[in-house]
Design an enzyme around this catalytic site. Structure first.
Site, PDB file in Angstrom:
ATOM      1  N   GLU A 106      -1.827  -3.465  -6.537  1.00  0.00           N
ATOM      2  CA  GLU A 106      -1.152  -2.163  -6.550  1.00  0.00           C
ATOM      3  C   GLU A 106      -0.406  -1.956  -5.244  1.00  0.00           C
ATOM      4  O   GLU A 106      -0.901  -2.318  -4.176  1.00  0.00           O
ATOM      5  CB  GLU A 106      -2.210  -1.064  -6.744  1.00  0.00           C
ATOM      6  CG  GLU A 106      -1.638   0.310  -7.023  1.00  0.00           C
ATOM      7  CD  GLU A 106      -2.726   1.360  -7.227  1.00  0.00           C
ATOM      8  OE1 GLU A 106      -3.589   1.191  -8.107  1.00  0.00           O
ATOM      9  OE2 GLU A 106      -2.709   2.354  -6.479  1.00  0.00           O
ATOM     10  N   ASP A 108       1.473   1.151  -3.257  1.00  0.00           N
ATOM     11  CA  ASP A 108       1.582   2.617  -3.347  1.00  0.00           C
ATOM     12  C   ASP A 108       2.491   3.246  -2.307  1.00  0.00           C
ATOM     13  O   ASP A 108       2.396   2.930  -1.125  1.00  0.00           O
ATOM     14  CB  ASP A 108       0.212   3.271  -3.059  1.00  0.00           C
ATOM     15  CG  ASP A 108      -0.842   2.938  -4.074  1.00  0.00           C
ATOM     16  OD1 ASP A 108      -0.495   2.655  -5.222  1.00  0.00           O
ATOM     17  OD2 ASP A 108      -2.029   2.980  -3.692  1.00  0.00           O
ATOM     18  N   GLU A 110       2.649   7.227  -1.416  1.00  0.00           N
ATOM     19  CA  GLU A 110       2.124   8.550  -1.756  1.00  0.00           C
ATOM     20  C   GLU A 110       2.677   9.556  -0.762  1.00  0.00           C
ATOM     21  O   GLU A 110       2.530   9.379   0.452  1.00  0.00           O
ATOM     22  CB  GLU A 110       0.589   8.559  -1.716  1.00  0.00           C
ATOM     23  CG  GLU A 110      -0.006   7.743  -2.845  1.00  0.00           C
ATOM     24  CD  GLU A 110      -1.524   7.729  -2.831  1.00  0.00           C
ATOM     25  OE1 GLU A 110      -2.139   7.987  -3.880  1.00  0.00           O
ATOM     26  OE2 GLU A 110      -2.098   7.437  -1.757  1.00  0.00           O
TER      27      GLU A 110
END
Ligand SMILES: *[C@@H]1O[C@H](CO)[C@@H](O)[C@H](O)[C@H]1NC(C)=O
Length: 286
Positions: A106, A108, A110
């Site tokens: 993953e 990310d 954010e």
């Protein structure tokens, strides 16, 4: 003559086998060409004939969407305008992820909201083989709610580069040879969600969401995903594998250093309380 035609045919077949490009060639794509809604249809509205969307967060729900395809290497980018004003306690995420198994990979982005006038923070993380815990945080050097800015992830066999308006804010190098896990076997989809996380997002959870300011809106446009949609990594002929993309150029390297020196507010590599001995990749350089 016959031989060379056969040769050409073989070459063109190989190129096609190497990487199945997305069928739509017009870039950027509309929302529905590339994505579908995964969470709360009522909270995602299409704008500008589907070229842009509005995400909404209120006390009843957040929302999310996912790409139709999964990619093994490539680059994804989109323009995002984040929640203006008091966005404390909200999180807008833009990420890539493989199937959500115990060994998922993953990548990310954010965006952690903040009280009015306080800087938005971008947290990045890299999961390889199910293990994350590689958070870094950068406070943005502009107000990301005043206008659209471009956020992108480049992922090839050499490195993963998270960029904001073409400025690299994070580089995760392929150091598999040194025993550092690197995502390179599982295709990843592209996802986005807007939700409430006031137990941790803003000043470590001290600043709570103010529902009197709801609904909260974020805007997305210019969806651009270019990658291999096959299940095996491409071997050649894709622009994201070209030498220019195998390492940062001199100007990019300078910008990256500028971000790290002036805007980085957290790096797991220097968090002694979590990692008395920093993980291996922390010594591998950029
Ligand atoms: C919010 O603002 C505070 C005060 O300026 C800052 O310390 C923090 O890094 C900002 N971001 C978050 C997500 O708390």
């Amino acid at each position: 003559m016959v031989i060379s035609l056969q040769f050409l045919l073989v070459v063109s077949l190989c190129v096609q086998l190497v990487c199945f490009l997305p069928t739509s060639t017009a870039k950027p794509a509309t929302f529905l060409q590339d994505f579908h809604v995964t969470w709360s249809e009522t909270h995602i509205k299409q704008l500008e004939n589907g070229d842009a969307i509005q995400l909404l967060l209120d006390q009843s729900s957040g929302c999310g969407f996912a790409s139709k395809n999964k990619y093994l290497y490539g680059r994804v980018s989109m323009k995002i305008k984040l929640i203006p004003g008091d966005s404390a306690g909200t999180v807008t995420a833009f990420y890539m992820s493989s199937e959500k198994t115990e060994t998922r990979d993953e990548l990310d982005f954010e965006f952690l909201g903040n009280r009015s006038g306080q800087p938005y923070t971008v947290q990045t993380n890299v999961f390889a083989g199910g293990k994350g815990d590689r958070e870094q945080r950068v406070n943005l050097w502009f107000d990301p709610s005043a206008a659209f800015h471009t956020y992108s992830i480049l992922w090839n066999r050499h490195h993963i580069v998270f960029s904001v308006d073409e400025v690299p804010i994070r580089v995760y190098k392929n150091n598999e040879a040194k025993g550092v896990p690197y995502p390179n076997t599982q295709p990843m989809g592209v996802y986005s969600t807007l939700w409430e996380a006031d137990n941790w997002a803003t000043r470590g959870g001290l600043e709570k969401i103010d529902w009197n300011k709801a609904p909260f809106y974020a805007y997305y446009k210019d969806f651009d995903m270019e990658g291999c949609t096959g299940a095996t990594p491409a071997t050649s002929n894709n622009w994201w594998d070209a030498p220019l993309y195998q390492q940062l150029g001199p100007a990019q390297a300078r910008n990256y250093k500028w971000v790290r020196v002036n805007h980085m507010v957290y790096d797991y590599c220097t968090d002694k309380s979590r990692f008395p001995v920093p993980p291996k990749e922390c010594f591998a350089g950029i």
